[in-house]
Every structure is written in structure tokens, then in C-alpha cells.
Design a protein around this motif. Structure first.
Motif, mmCIF file in Angstrom:
data_model
loop_
_atom_site.group_PDB
_atom_site.id
_atom_site.type_symbol
_atom_site.label_atom_id
_atom_site.label_comp_id
_atom_site.label_asym_id
_atom_site.label_seq_id
_atom_site.Cartn_x
_atom_site.Cartn_y
_atom_site.Cartn_z
ATOM 1 N N ILE A 110 1.255 4.698 -10.174
ATOM 2 C CA ILE A 110 2.403 4.336 -9.330
ATOM 3 C C ILE A 110 2.876 5.518 -8.492
ATOM 4 C CG2 ILE A 110 4.827 3.626 -9.373
ATOM 5 C CD1 ILE A 110 4.141 1.974 -11.888
ATOM 6 N N LEU A 111 3.065 6.664 -9.123
ATOM 7 C CA LEU A 111 3.626 7.819 -8.428
ATOM 8 C C LEU A 111 2.647 8.399 -7.408
ATOM 9 C CD1 LEU A 111 5.445 9.600 -11.401
ATOM 10 C CD2 LEU A 111 6.449 8.132 -9.632
ATOM 11 N N SER A 112 1.357 8.434 -7.759
ATOM 12 C CA SER A 112 0.384 8.995 -6.819
ATOM 13 C C SER A 112 0.210 8.104 -5.597
ATOM 14 C CB SER A 112 -0.958 9.210 -7.520
ATOM 15 O OG SER A 112 -1.472 7.989 -8.025
ATOM 16 N N PHE A 113 0.142 6.803 -5.808
ATOM 17 C CA PHE A 113 -0.001 5.887 -4.667
ATOM 18 C C PHE A 113 1.285 5.844 -3.846
ATOM 19 C CE2 PHE A 113 -3.875 3.087 -4.823
ATOM 20 C CZ PHE A 113 -4.600 3.926 -5.645
ATOM 21 N N ARG A 114 2.424 5.950 -4.506
ATOM 22 C CA ARG A 114 3.703 5.962 -3.785
ATOM 23 C C ARG A 114 3.819 7.218 -2.924
ATOM 24 N NH1 ARG A 114 9.017 7.846 -4.607
ATOM 25 N NH2 ARG A 114 10.617 6.449 -3.758
ATOM 26 N N ALA A 115 3.359 8.346 -3.463
ATOM 27 C CA ALA A 115 3.410 9.589 -2.702
ATOM 28 C C ALA A 115 2.555 9.495 -1.443
ATOM 29 C CB ALA A 115 2.945 10.753 -3.576
ATOM 30 N N ALA A 173 1.957 8.995 4.376
ATOM 31 C CA ALA A 173 0.805 8.547 5.147
ATOM 32 C C ALA A 173 0.988 8.842 6.629
ATOM 33 C CB ALA A 173 0.577 7.054 4.937
ATOM 34 N N THR A 174 -0.075 9.254 7.276
ATOM 35 C CA THR A 174 -0.050 9.556 8.705
ATOM 36 C C THR A 174 -1.055 8.666 9.429
ATOM 37 O OG1 THR A 174 -1.749 11.276 8.470
ATOM 38 C CG2 THR A 174 0.564 11.958 8.247
ATOM 39 N N ILE A 175 -0.820 8.439 10.719
ATOM 40 C CA ILE A 175 -1.727 7.606 11.501
ATOM 41 C C ILE A 175 -2.829 8.452 12.134
ATOM 42 C CG2 ILE A 175 0.006 5.852 11.994
ATOM 43 C CD1 ILE A 175 0.441 7.162 14.702
ATOM 44 N N GLY A 176 -2.718 9.756 11.988
ATOM 45 C CA GLY A 176 -3.750 10.642 12.514
ATOM 46 C C GLY A 176 -4.895 10.776 11.531
ATOM 47 N N VAL A 177 -5.491 11.951 11.501
ATOM 48 C CA VAL A 177 -6.586 12.206 10.562
ATOM 49 C C VAL A 177 -6.007 12.297 9.151
ATOM 50 C CG1 VAL A 177 -8.435 13.779 9.908
ATOM 51 C CG2 VAL A 177 -7.886 13.439 12.324
ATOM 52 N N GLY A 191 -5.559 12.919 5.052
ATOM 53 C CA GLY A 191 -6.044 13.875 4.072
ATOM 54 C C GLY A 191 -7.038 13.204 3.131
ATOM 55 N N LYS A 192 -7.639 14.010 2.262
ATOM 56 C CA LYS A 192 -8.668 13.481 1.368
ATOM 57 C C LYS A 192 -8.096 12.436 0.414
ATOM 58 C CE LYS A 192 -11.576 17.638 1.493
ATOM 59 N NZ LYS A 192 -12.193 18.729 0.696
ATOM 60 N N TRP A 193 -6.915 12.729 -0.163
ATOM 61 C CA TRP A 193 -6.339 11.781 -1.115
ATOM 62 C C TRP A 193 -5.887 10.509 -0.411
ATOM 63 C CZ3 TRP A 193 -6.824 9.939 -5.481
ATOM 64 C CH2 TRP A 193 -5.814 9.260 -6.158
ATOM 65 N N GLN A 194 -5.302 10.637 0.774
ATOM 66 C CA GLN A 194 -4.905 9.455 1.529
ATOM 67 C C GLN A 194 -6.128 8.617 1.893
ATOM 68 O OE1 GLN A 194 -2.414 10.121 5.009
ATOM 69 N NE2 GLN A 194 -3.051 8.183 5.919
ATOM 70 N N ALA A 195 -7.210 9.271 2.297
ATOM 71 C CA ALA A 195 -8.435 8.539 2.627
ATOM 72 C C ALA A 195 -8.982 7.806 1.404
ATOM 73 C CB ALA A 195 -9.483 9.497 3.179
ATOM 74 N N CYS A 196 -8.897 8.447 0.233
ATOM 75 C CA CYS A 196 -9.371 7.822 -1.009
ATOM 76 C C CYS A 196 -8.538 6.590 -1.346
ATOM 77 C CB CYS A 196 -9.323 8.841 -2.144
ATOM 78 S SG CYS A 196 -9.828 8.190 -3.749
ATOM 79 N N VAL A 197 -7.204 6.723 -1.243
ATOM 80 C CA VAL A 197 -6.312 5.603 -1.539
ATOM 81 C C VAL A 197 -6.538 4.465 -0.549
ATOM 82 C CG1 VAL A 197 -3.897 4.874 -1.567
ATOM 83 C CG2 VAL A 197 -4.573 7.006 -2.692
ATOM 84 N N GLU A 198 -6.673 4.787 0.716
ATOM 85 C CA GLU A 198 -6.915 3.762 1.729
ATOM 86 C C GLU A 198 -8.235 3.044 1.476
ATOM 87 O OE1 GLU A 198 -6.699 5.717 5.470
ATOM 88 O OE2 GLU A 198 -4.497 5.779 5.518
#
Length: 266
Positions: free
Chosen positions: A46-51, A56-60, A62-69
Motif C-alpha cells: 500500500i505505502l510503496s504504490f501510494r508513494a 508520479a510524473t508524466i515525463g520520463v 523513474g525505475k520504481w514508477q516504471a515498474c509499478v506502471e
């Protein structure tokens, strides 16, 4: 290696590692380690996905954001291709099940002596006999945990069946299928009730059996060769990397399929 009362033995070592830390008696016995680790891992999810969602950015990304997406998109596409009803709950439920079960399964890759030995050390400092301090760190190797998950899915199946078809339609599905004749209503009812109860039973036992067997092999490796376990541990862990996400995916997929079947109006 854990010691039994009569000294070190493989059977005592295995029994120690397969025993839950529990409180209570009889039906009201609570497996503290299963509850604690499942809750902790739930909060990690919950906390990691919430973070990620907050930053979240609409640009490039990060690695963790890309993994979650990637995970969210994978689950979303799976739900869209499998679930044929209309419900805003199914996709978040599928995501929660997949990631939560995946995290619980990944605890199987931690060396079997690491966390139990730490728990024994803490217990010894608190005045407990270390030989009677237990900890199972993989919640999905506890059949109570897998049954709890499957019972939650079963309740949702009944809820969606009644919501979509009504009480009468749900009952008619039990007694008028597959043979729609009054002479065989009793036979239909027996078949459909058995099939209905088999879904949560198979769902829970499949996950439990695969993870329990994997953990047992890790324990056997550690119990028979002690400190020399790491090479074999890593070899079995490499193979287990296929089992861990596969079992999480199967549990999620069957949940979606069962809820899709429950949501069909006919």
C-alpha cells in the motif's frame, strides 16, 4: 540449525521450521507470525504504490514508477480481457491479490535460518527458551492464510451472483443447471454445490501446496548440509523465481475468472 530436545536432528529441525508462532487454544489459535508478516507486507504494498502515485510524473518515469506502471498495466489488461461484467472493484482487487500474494511468496527466497534465528535470539534476550521460539516467515505456506484469501473471493462470488441474478436467479442456477427438468433438480443441486465449494478449496490448496513444497525443499537443503546450504539454496531459488510469480498470477487469474462467471446474467 534448530535443536530438538534430544539434540540436533534433521526431523527436529524441519519440525521447528514448520511450526507457527501461535497464541490461543483450539479453534481460536492465532498464528502470530502469519498475521504479522502478511500485515507488514500488505502495508509495504500500500505505502510503496501510494508513494509512486503521489510522485508520479508524466515525463520520463523513474525505475520504481516504471515498474509499478508495468504491473498496473499488466493487471488492467488481464482484467479487461477476462472479466466481462461491469464493476469498478475487480481491477483494484486483482492488483491487490497479485502484488500481495507475490510479496508473501517472495519471502520464500530469504534463507530459512535467517529470520527464525533472529527471532530465537530476541526470544532468548527476553527470557524465553530459544528452542521454543518459532517463526514461519512465508504466510502462504500457512493453509489458514490461503483459505482466508479464498474465502474472501468466495464471498465476493456469492455477492456478485446475487447482485446480478437476484436471489431467485442464483438459486435457480444451483438447482436447474445443467438439467432443466424437475426430476433432476436434486441432482443438479448436489453437482452445483460441490462445484461451487470446490472453487475456493482448490484456489487455496493450489497456492498452499506449491509454496509449502518449495519451502520444505529449502528447509531440507539447510537441514542436511547446514552452512553449505547457500549454493544449493541459490540454485533452488533461481528455479523458484518462476514458481513465485506464477502462483500469484494463477491466484489472481482464477479470482477474475470466478467473479466473471458469477457476474454473467444468464
Amino acid at each position: 540449525m534448530a535443536e530438538s530436545d534430544g539434540g540436533q536432528s534433521v526431523s527436529g529441525y524441519i519440525k521447528h521450521h514448520l511450526t507457527n508462532a501461535s497464541v490461543g487454544d483450539g479453534f481460536w489459535t492465532f498464528h502470530v507470525d502469519t498475521l504479522a508478516w502478511s500485515i507488514v507486507l500488505g502495508f509495504v504494498f500500500i505505502l510503496s504504490f501510494r508513494a509512486v502515485a503521489k510522485k508520479a510524473t508524466i515525463g520520463v518515469p523513474g525505475k520504481w514508477q516504471a515498474c509499478v506502471e508495468l504491473i498496473v498495466e499488466f493487471v488492467d489488461n488481464t482484467v479487461k480481457s477476462t472479466y466481462h461484467g461491469k464493476s469498478a472493484l475487480i481491477a483494484p482487487l486483482a492488483l491487490t491479490i497479485f502484488v500481495w500474494v507475490l510479496l508473501m511468496n517472495f519471502m520464500d527466497l530469504i534463507p530459512v535460518d535467517f529470520l527464525p534465528s533472529f527471532a530465537q535470539f530476541i526470544g532468548g534476550q527476553l527470557g524465553y527458551d530459544p528452542h521454543h521460539v518459532y517463526m514461519k516467515v512465508v504466510p502462504t505456506t500457512d493453509v489458514n492464510m490461503t483459505f482466508a484469501l479464498s474465502i474472501g473471493v468466495f464471498i465476493l462470488m456469492i455477492f456478485y451472483s446475487i447482485k446480478i441474478k437476484g436471489v431467485g436467479g442464483f438459486l435457480k442456477e444451483l438447482y436447474a443447471h445443467p438439467f432443466n427438468t424437475p426430476w433432476l433438480y436434486w441432482f443438479n443441486f448436489i453437482l452445483e454445490v460441490v462445484a461451487l465449494l470446490a472453487k475456493p478449496l482448490s484456489l487455496s490448496l493450489r497456492l498452499f501446496g506449491n509454496l509449502y513444497a518449495g519451502e520444505l525443499i529449502f528447509i531440507l537443503i539447510a537441514g542436511t548440509i547446514g552452512l553449505w546450504q547457500l549454493p544449493l539454496h541459490f540454485l533452488w531459488a533461481a528455479f523458484h523465481l518462476l514458481i513465485i510469480p506464477l502462483q500469484a498470477f494463477i491466484f489472481m487469474m482464477l479470482t477474475i475468472v470466478y467473479l466473471s462467471m458469477a457476474s454473467e446474467e444468464h
